[in-house]
Design a protein around this motif. Structure first.
Motif, PDB file in Angstrom:
ATOM      1  N   TRP A 381       0.882  -1.184   0.000  1.00  0.00           N
ATOM      2  CA  TRP A 381       0.000   0.000   0.000  1.00  0.00           C
ATOM      3  C   TRP A 381       0.912   1.223   0.000  1.00  0.00           C
ATOM      4  CZ3 TRP A 381      -5.098  -0.433   3.301  1.00  0.00           C
ATOM      5  CH2 TRP A 381      -5.776  -1.610   2.937  1.00  0.00           C
ATOM      6  N   ASP A 382       1.450   1.543  -1.189  1.00  0.00           N
ATOM      7  CA  ASP A 382       2.367   2.672  -1.285  1.00  0.00           C
ATOM      8  C   ASP A 382       1.865   3.730  -2.266  1.00  0.00           C
ATOM      9  OD1 ASP A 382       2.716   1.460  -3.712  1.00  0.00           O
ATOM     10  OD2 ASP A 382       4.814   0.915  -3.417  1.00  0.00           O
ATOM     11  N   GLY A 383       0.661   3.527  -2.794  1.00  0.00           N
ATOM     12  CA  GLY A 383       0.093   4.501  -3.738  1.00  0.00           C
ATOM     13  C   GLY A 383       0.733   4.421  -5.114  1.00  0.00           C
ATOM     14  N   LYS A 384       1.681   3.485  -5.284  1.00  0.00           N
ATOM     15  CA  LYS A 384       2.368   3.380  -6.584  1.00  0.00           C
ATOM     16  C   LYS A 384       2.122   2.025  -7.231  1.00  0.00           C
ATOM     17  CE  LYS A 384       6.174   6.427  -5.360  1.00  0.00           C
ATOM     18  NZ  LYS A 384       6.175   6.299  -3.860  1.00  0.00           N
ATOM     19  N   ALA A 385       2.312   0.948  -6.459  1.00  0.00           N
ATOM     20  CA  ALA A 385       2.167  -0.394  -7.032  1.00  0.00           C
ATOM     21  C   ALA A 385       0.712  -0.613  -7.443  1.00  0.00           C
ATOM     22  CB  ALA A 385       2.584  -1.443  -6.007  1.00  0.00           C
ATOM     23  N   ALA A 386       0.500  -0.948  -8.731  1.00  0.00           N
ATOM     24  CA  ALA A 386      -0.871  -1.182  -9.211  1.00  0.00           C
ATOM     25  C   ALA A 386      -1.078  -2.677  -9.410  1.00  0.00           C
ATOM     26  CB  ALA A 386      -1.105  -0.440 -10.523  1.00  0.00           C
ATOM     27  N   GLY A 387      -2.175  -3.179  -8.917  1.00  0.00           N
ATOM     28  CA  GLY A 387      -2.457  -4.607  -9.063  1.00  0.00           C
ATOM     29  C   GLY A 387      -3.945  -4.877  -9.119  1.00  0.00           C
ATOM     30  N   ASN A 388      -4.284  -6.166  -9.256  1.00  0.00           N
ATOM     31  CA  ASN A 388      -5.694  -6.553  -9.342  1.00  0.00           C
ATOM     32  C   ASN A 388      -6.337  -6.394  -7.970  1.00  0.00           C
ATOM     33  OD1 ASN A 388      -5.590  -7.391 -12.090  1.00  0.00           O
ATOM     34  ND2 ASN A 388      -4.337  -9.115 -11.373  1.00  0.00           N
ATOM     35  N   LEU A 389      -7.501  -5.776  -7.978  1.00  0.00           N
ATOM     36  CA  LEU A 389      -8.179  -5.473  -6.705  1.00  0.00           C
ATOM     37  C   LEU A 389      -9.082  -6.637  -6.299  1.00  0.00           C
ATOM     38  CD1 LEU A 389      -9.040  -3.378  -4.499  1.00  0.00           C
ATOM     39  CD2 LEU A 389     -10.804  -2.622  -6.122  1.00  0.00           C
ATOM     40  N   LEU A 390      -8.893  -7.118  -5.084  1.00  0.00           N
ATOM     41  CA  LEU A 390      -9.749  -8.178  -4.518  1.00  0.00           C
ATOM     42  C   LEU A 390     -10.469  -7.608  -3.293  1.00  0.00           C
ATOM     43  CD1 LEU A 390      -7.240 -11.215  -4.398  1.00  0.00           C
ATOM     44  CD2 LEU A 390      -8.533 -10.371  -6.345  1.00  0.00           C
ATOM     45  N   VAL A 391     -11.719  -8.002  -3.116  1.00  0.00           N
ATOM     46  CA  VAL A 391     -12.457  -7.531  -1.933  1.00  0.00           C
ATOM     47  C   VAL A 391     -13.207  -8.678  -1.268  1.00  0.00           C
ATOM     48  CG1 VAL A 391     -12.813  -5.148  -2.708  1.00  0.00           C
ATOM     49  CG2 VAL A 391     -14.469  -6.880  -3.343  1.00  0.00           C
ATOM     50  N   LYS A 392     -13.531  -8.477  -0.015  1.00  0.00           N
ATOM     51  CA  LYS A 392     -14.462  -9.388   0.646  1.00  0.00           C
ATOM     52  C   LYS A 392     -15.207  -8.669   1.753  1.00  0.00           C
ATOM     53  CE  LYS A 392     -11.352 -11.662   3.868  1.00  0.00           C
ATOM     54  NZ  LYS A 392     -10.677 -12.927   4.100  1.00  0.00           N
ATOM     55  N   GLY A 393     -16.334  -9.231   2.140  1.00  0.00           N
ATOM     56  CA  GLY A 393     -17.128  -8.579   3.172  1.00  0.00           C
ATOM     57  C   GLY A 393     -18.554  -9.086   3.147  1.00  0.00           C
ATOM     58  N   PRO A 394     -19.353  -8.689   4.149  1.00  0.00           N
ATOM     59  CA  PRO A 394     -20.714  -9.235   4.280  1.00  0.00           C
ATOM     60  C   PRO A 394     -21.679  -8.777   3.198  1.00  0.00           C
ATOM     61  CG  PRO A 394     -20.235  -7.655   6.036  1.00  0.00           C
ATOM     62  CD  PRO A 394     -18.957  -7.859   5.293  1.00  0.00           C
ATOM     63  N   TRP A 395     -21.298  -7.783   2.375  1.00  0.00           N
ATOM     64  CA  TRP A 395     -22.184  -7.431   1.250  1.00  0.00           C
ATOM     65  C   TRP A 395     -21.453  -7.581  -0.085  1.00  0.00           C
ATOM     66  CZ3 TRP A 395     -21.329  -3.760   5.204  1.00  0.00           C
ATOM     67  CH2 TRP A 395     -20.497  -2.704   4.905  1.00  0.00           C
ATOM     68  N   VAL A 396     -20.463  -8.513  -0.092  1.00  0.00           N
ATOM     69  CA  VAL A 396     -19.760  -8.847  -1.341  1.00  0.00           C
ATOM     70  C   VAL A 396     -20.269 -10.213  -1.803  1.00  0.00           C
ATOM     71  CG1 VAL A 396     -17.501  -9.335  -2.356  1.00  0.00           C
ATOM     72  CG2 VAL A 396     -17.729  -7.535  -0.625  1.00  0.00           C
ATOM     73  N   VAL A 397     -20.423 -10.390  -3.134  1.00  0.00           N
ATOM     74  CA  VAL A 397     -20.974 -11.633  -3.676  1.00  0.00           C
ATOM     75  C   VAL A 397     -20.116 -12.855  -3.284  1.00  0.00           C
ATOM     76  CG1 VAL A 397     -19.720 -11.555  -5.884  1.00  0.00           C
ATOM     77  CG2 VAL A 397     -21.988 -12.591  -5.800  1.00  0.00           C
ATOM     78  N   LYS A 398     -20.818 -13.958  -3.001  1.00  0.00           N
ATOM     79  CA  LYS A 398     -20.122 -15.219  -2.712  1.00  0.00           C
ATOM     80  C   LYS A 398     -20.161 -16.102  -3.955  1.00  0.00           C
ATOM     81  CE  LYS A 398     -22.242 -18.144   0.012  1.00  0.00           C
ATOM     82  NZ  LYS A 398     -22.874 -18.562   1.261  1.00  0.00           N
ATOM     83  N   ALA A 425      -5.838  -1.312  -9.430  1.00  0.00           N
ATOM     84  CA  ALA A 425      -5.843  -0.168  -8.504  1.00  0.00           C
ATOM     85  C   ALA A 425      -4.538  -0.053  -7.747  1.00  0.00           C
ATOM     86  CB  ALA A 425      -6.993  -0.335  -7.504  1.00  0.00           C
ATOM     87  N   THR A 426      -4.325   1.139  -7.177  1.00  0.00           N
ATOM     88  CA  THR A 426      -3.277   1.325  -6.177  1.00  0.00           C
ATOM     89  C   THR A 426      -3.992   1.614  -4.847  1.00  0.00           C
ATOM     90  OG1 THR A 426      -3.193   3.718  -6.485  1.00  0.00           O
ATOM     91  CG2 THR A 426      -1.710   2.413  -7.855  1.00  0.00           C
ATOM     92  N   ILE A 427      -3.286   1.363  -3.756  1.00  0.00           N
ATOM     93  CA  ILE A 427      -3.800   1.760  -2.427  1.00  0.00           C
ATOM     94  C   ILE A 427      -2.649   2.472  -1.732  1.00  0.00           C
ATOM     95  CG2 ILE A 427      -4.842   0.995  -0.257  1.00  0.00           C
ATOM     96  CD1 ILE A 427      -5.739  -1.573  -1.656  1.00  0.00           C
ATOM     97  N   ASP A 428      -2.894   3.649  -1.146  1.00  0.00           N
ATOM     98  CA  ASP A 428      -1.782   4.349  -0.499  1.00  0.00           C
ATOM     99  C   ASP A 428      -1.698   3.981   0.986  1.00  0.00           C
ATOM    100  OD1 ASP A 428      -3.575   5.926   0.929  1.00  0.00           O
ATOM    101  OD2 ASP A 428      -3.427   7.637  -0.442  1.00  0.00           O
ATOM    102  N   ALA A 429      -0.683   4.542   1.643  1.00  0.00           N
ATOM    103  CA  ALA A 429      -0.409   4.140   3.027  1.00  0.00           C
ATOM    104  C   ALA A 429      -1.575   4.488   3.961  1.00  0.00           C
ATOM    105  CB  ALA A 429       0.874   4.816   3.507  1.00  0.00           C
ATOM    106  N   ASP A 430      -2.404   5.472   3.579  1.00  0.00           N
ATOM    107  CA  ASP A 430      -3.565   5.826   4.407  1.00  0.00           C
ATOM    108  C   ASP A 430      -4.797   5.014   4.045  1.00  0.00           C
ATOM    109  OD1 ASP A 430      -2.393   7.786   6.042  1.00  0.00           O
ATOM    110  OD2 ASP A 430      -2.445   9.201   4.363  1.00  0.00           O
ATOM    111  N   GLY A 431      -4.646   4.060   3.116  1.00  0.00           N
ATOM    112  CA  GLY A 431      -5.767   3.191   2.757  1.00  0.00           C
ATOM    113  C   GLY A 431      -6.667   3.752   1.669  1.00  0.00           C
ATOM    114  N   TYR A 432      -6.203   4.782   0.953  1.00  0.00           N
ATOM    115  CA  TYR A 432      -7.033   5.352  -0.123  1.00  0.00           C
ATOM    116  C   TYR A 432      -6.810   4.562  -1.417  1.00  0.00           C
ATOM    117  CZ  TYR A 432      -8.279   9.373   2.719  1.00  0.00           C
ATOM    118  OH  TYR A 432      -8.786  10.182   3.708  1.00  0.00           O
ATOM    119  N   LEU A 433      -7.912   4.072  -1.946  1.00  0.00           N
ATOM    120  CA  LEU A 433      -7.888   3.295  -3.187  1.00  0.00           C
ATOM    121  C   LEU A 433      -7.923   4.247  -4.377  1.00  0.00           C
ATOM    122  CD1 LEU A 433      -8.695   0.299  -4.406  1.00  0.00           C
ATOM    123  CD2 LEU A 433     -10.932   1.349  -4.614  1.00  0.00           C
TER     124      LEU A 433
END
Ligand code: ADP
Length: 548
Positions: A381-398, A425-433
């Motif tokens: 999470w450095d705001g530079k490295a770009a990669g495939n975004l994966l998510v999970k959570g109680p309102w994410v499709v199973k 996407a990139t994600i920075d050190a503060d967690g901004y996508l």
């Protein structure tokens, strides 16, 4: 040892019961297909939603039976949202912008038994009803005296007649909160569309998270205008969040042009609005042309595709409206991230704050995210490295409904499933996508990735450019090179060479497009997003005029 608290299921009907009891007199204003404004209250809505439930009972529609809608944002659609799901059936919002054949395919796949439609869509229903054998009842969302005669549609009733015969007394049933409450098909740009099946629990949790201060910050003092259609991922959950907080709801119906939306905002005192960038583009154009200003609008959520910096600027600087840039998708109910500043950002200079606001923002509580490289390795999470975004959570499709494609989740090291979003996407050190692209839109030039969103945003900051889409075209040496497809603002001029020169100093030399293609209009998909697949199709075999 188990906790000793009550186990009350999270049900859609609980939202309606809450708003009816605590905010029953809050207004719901709808622009009807007929053109006039309809006004009533949340209490009225609750009464009529109960009549919908009774009508479905009278028809013998089973628990989890599907009720489809082909409808604009309006009060009858809202009553169906609550009456259908609240009584244990599944609300299936169809996208009317699809072709009648595609809609019929989806209706058959979902096995819809009732289909309710606004009269605008009568021709589509006439074209498809014969190929939808599962539909037992067709309901036209109108008064009995407006029911079209000689339509040729069997078992057609008017909505008002259908629910009118039912009493408003009804006890919302209790059942497992994991039961399905609604379904929405992805737009299916590749292959057949896939159905995401939301549960009561996922929908209520999503509505709660979306309303939080660092998300949409909704309250009983707001007048909420979902410009985003109720057939586009449940209008981003706003019909539910508005009920949860007791907000006034303003529903724009079929009038989605800039002038009508602006007028509605002003006459109804709208404080909060939500929509995709293309809709706001037209409204801002209308306001600029007529030198208009907002008097009540304070915040707007923009998402669905990247919000151009020029639009965020126009809203903030010219009109004093805060833009909340959000990322989401059908499979995520849809909200995943939303951009608001942290306390430590408040002392930053305006320019640095603006750079943060351009990002798609931080994950809502409940959504976990990570970016991975092509080998599945987690990226920093450095705001530079770009990669495939994966998510999970109680309102994410199973899994998808009738998931022929198998399990969409990818196992990680701990064997817990992550949903691959198809976004880069990139994600920075503060967690901004920050979304740099959809994986299928990334342009790969000489082994390097070029973000089409960055290239589009630069074009959009040129005063003559109304809309811009960057696509990759074949190049014998580099594999692919970017070409920018541009629709100019009416009456504005900019030449190919001027626009390419405009990129100097704003992008690395190798990222600057090789060519500009001017078009009258950029094709838009059923949810108002630019159709890059169509553009790529049109540019197949395109010869670059100057080799770089
Ligand atoms: P579709 O566009 O296929 O109809 P969705 O409406 O679910 O399906 O769109 C989800 C996709 O839209 C995301 O995967 C992402 O590519 C794009 N998207 C959504 N919000 C944003 C945003 N703020 N910036 C960039 N892309 C976005």
């Amino acid at each position: 040892m188990q906790g000793l608290m009550q186990s009350v299921p999270l049900l859609i009907s609980s939202l309606l019961a809450h708003v009816e009891r605590h905010h029953g007199d809050a207004d719901i204003v709808s622009r009807r297909v007929e053109g006039d404004l309809h006004r009533y209250t949340w209490a009225d809505c609750a009464g009529r939603a109960r009549q919908v439930a009774r009508a479905l009972d009278a028809q013998g529609l089973p628990f989890s039976g599907r009720v489809a809608t082909l409808a604009w944002n309006g009060y009858r659609h809202l009553e169906l949202y609550y009456g259908v799901s609240g009584s244990g059936r599944v609300l299936h919002t169809l996208n009317p912008r699809l072709h009648a054949d595609q809609i019929a395919w989806i209706v058959n796949h979902a096995e819809d038994q009732v289909l309710c439609f606004d009269l605008t869509f009568l021709p589509a229903v006439q074209a498809m009803h014969a190929s939808c054998p599962t539909v037992e009842k067709w309901v036209a969302l109108c008064d009995a005296d407006r029911l079209p005669a000689g339509s040729g549609i069997p078992n057609l009733v008017s909505y008002e007649h259908w629910i009118g015969a039912q009493p408003g007394r009804y006890a919302w049933p209790d059942f497992d909160e994991n039961s399905a409450c609604g379904m929405c098909y992805t737009s299916g740009t590749t292959g057949h569309p896939k159905a995401v099946l939301y549960s009561h629990r996922s929908t209520v949790l999503h509505a709660c998270a979306a309303a939080l201060p660092d998300a949409m910050n909704l309250s009983a003092r707001d007048a909420v205008l979902p410009v985003v259609p109720m057939f586009h991922v449940n209008a981003w959950g706003l019909p539910y969040s508005a009920a949860m907080v007791g907000a006034k709801l303003v529903l724009p119906g079929a009038a989605m042009d800039g002038k009508s939306i602006f007028e509605l905002i002003e006459t109804e005192g709208v404080t909060f609005a939500a929509g995709v960038p293309t809709v706001w583009q037209t409204m801002l154009g209308h306001m600029q042309a007529n030198d208009l200003r907002f008097s009540t609008l304070g915040r707007t959520v923009i998402g669905g595709s990247a919000c151009p910096p020029a639009m965020i600027d126009a809203f903030r600087e010219r009109y004093g409206v805060e833009v909340l840039h959000a990322w989401g998708m059908t499979e995520v109910s849809p909200l995943g991230t939303l951009c608001t500043l942290k306390r430590k950002h408040l002392s930053l200079p305006r320019g640095e704050q603006a750079a943060i606001r351009l990002k798609q923002g931080r994950a809502l509580f409940g959504v976990d995210m990570k970016i991975v490289g092509s080998g599945g390795e987690e990226l920093p999470w450095d705001g530079k490295a770009a990669g495939n975004l994966l998510v999970k959570g109680p309102w994410v499709v199973k899994a998808y409904f009738k998931g022929e494609d198998g399990d969409p989740l990818v196992p990680d090291a701990q064997r817990r499933g992550w949903f691959p979003t198809g976004d880069v996407a990139t994600i920075d050190a503060d967690g901004y996508l920050q979304i740099t692209d959809r994986s299928k839109d990334v342009i790969k030039s000489g082994g390097e990735w070029i973000s089409s969103i960055d290239i589009e945003n630069i074009a959009l900051s040129h005063p003559a450019v109304a809309m811009a889409a960057c696509v990759g075209v074949f190049h014998p040496r580099w594999g692919e090179r970017p070409v920018i497809v541009v629709a100019r603002k009416p009456g504005s001029e900019v030449t190919r060479d001027e626009l390419l020169k405009f990129y100097d100093g704003k992008a690395a030399k190798w990222q600057i497009p090789d060519d500009v293609v001017f078009v009258e209009a950029i094709p838009l998909g059923p949810t108002g997003k630019m159709l890059k697949t169509t553009l790529r199709e049109q540019l197949r075999g395109y010869q670059l005029t100057e080799a770089r």
